[in-house]
Design an enzyme around this catalytic site. Structure first.
Site: not given
Length: 282
Positions: A103-105, A129, A263
């Site tokens: 997820h994301s980073m 992501s 997000h």
């Protein structure tokens, strides 16, 4: 306690303690779960019940996040150093190859690692992501200047909260999630002190990066990704701010699915998200 898991332990990586949470039978196929910036392993709290019967889910917390140790005062948080952390965690756990949910980073780091060490990941399910933040070459001086100025600032002490609900409601103010949904993430992301609860994450994580790759450098890495990539892109997420079409074009084997939510849609709609991920990983 709301946050539930099957196993918790710590790894010694580069003389720092990395906290790890697992769900599922250890003999099942390994799936590395990588959380986003200022999040922690509880990011996968809602997904895990739908996936743990098929996979050994391994969620490690990046230094400075969750219950992992902070870097020493003479060190600096650099995004690309996360690649070394991934490598060390896999080596310590004796995992030669696995699949990833990021997820994301966490997804950004996993994707770049897949381009640099192309035989380690077979599939990557990315939750809103698709790589790192980049900066044009002509903005390099500006980026370095901002990083210096940011480190000159005297930061105040983190605030204290009388209870977890208060901390969750504070996080709610900067999230698309309500405080009840955030509760497991908060439970994992605080430490108890004599004055109350305080965020466990390192405040230095909010400092500006020294350098970022250019988009051209980013292209060169994505072109080396051999793993199959699924991008689950939220209709109200953040990935639309990235040049995602250009990036997908650089990945040889990819699939894009647009999903409802923000997000953190994997926490908003875990059953639906888990179904898409399981279809892909299977």
């Amino acid at each position: 306690m709301q946050f539930t898991f099957d196993r918790e332990y710590q790894l010694q990586v580069k003389q720092k303690k990395i906290s790890v949470i697992e769900w599922g039978d250890p003999d099942l196929p390994a799936v590395l779960c990588m959380h986003g910036w200022l999040d922690n392993a509880a990011s996968f709290h809602y997904l895990a019940p739908y996936l743990k019967h098929k996979y050994r889910l391994i969620a490690f917390e990046v230094p400075g996040h969750g219950q992992s140790e902070h870097l020493s005062v003479d060190a600096d948080y650099q995004f690309v150093s996360g690649l070394s952390t991934i490598d060390a965690v896999l080596n310590t756990l004796n995992i030669e190859q696995c699949q990833v949910i990021g997820h994301s980073m966490g997804g950004a780091l996993a994707l770049l690692y897949a381009g640099v060490v192309s035989d380690r990941f077979s599939k990557l399910a990315l939750i809103d992501s698709l790589g790192a933040l980049t900066t044009p070459a002509q903005d390099t001086v500006k980026q370095l200047s901002e990083a210096i100025e940011d480190r000159r600032k005297v930061r105040g002490n983190k605030r204290y909260f009388p209870d977890l609900e208060s901390a969750a409601k504070a996080r709610e103010q900067v999230s698309e999630l309500d405080w009840q949904t955030l509760y497991p993430l908060i439970e994992r992301g605080v430490m108890r002190t004599l004055k109350g609860f305080q965020w466990s994450s390192d405040a230095r994580l909010k400092q500006a990066s020294w350098l970022r790759m250019t988009e051209e450098q980013h292209d060169a890495i994505l072109q080396q990704v051999k793993a199959k990539v699924l991008l689950l892109m939220a209709k109200s997420g953040l990935i639309r701010q990235f040049p995602y079409q250009r990036r997908l074009a650089n990945i040889a084997d990819h699939e894009l699915i647009e999903v409802e939510g923000g997000h953190h849609f994997h926490m908003q709609y875990p059953e639906e998200t888990a179904h898409l991920i399981q279809q892909f990983l299977d």
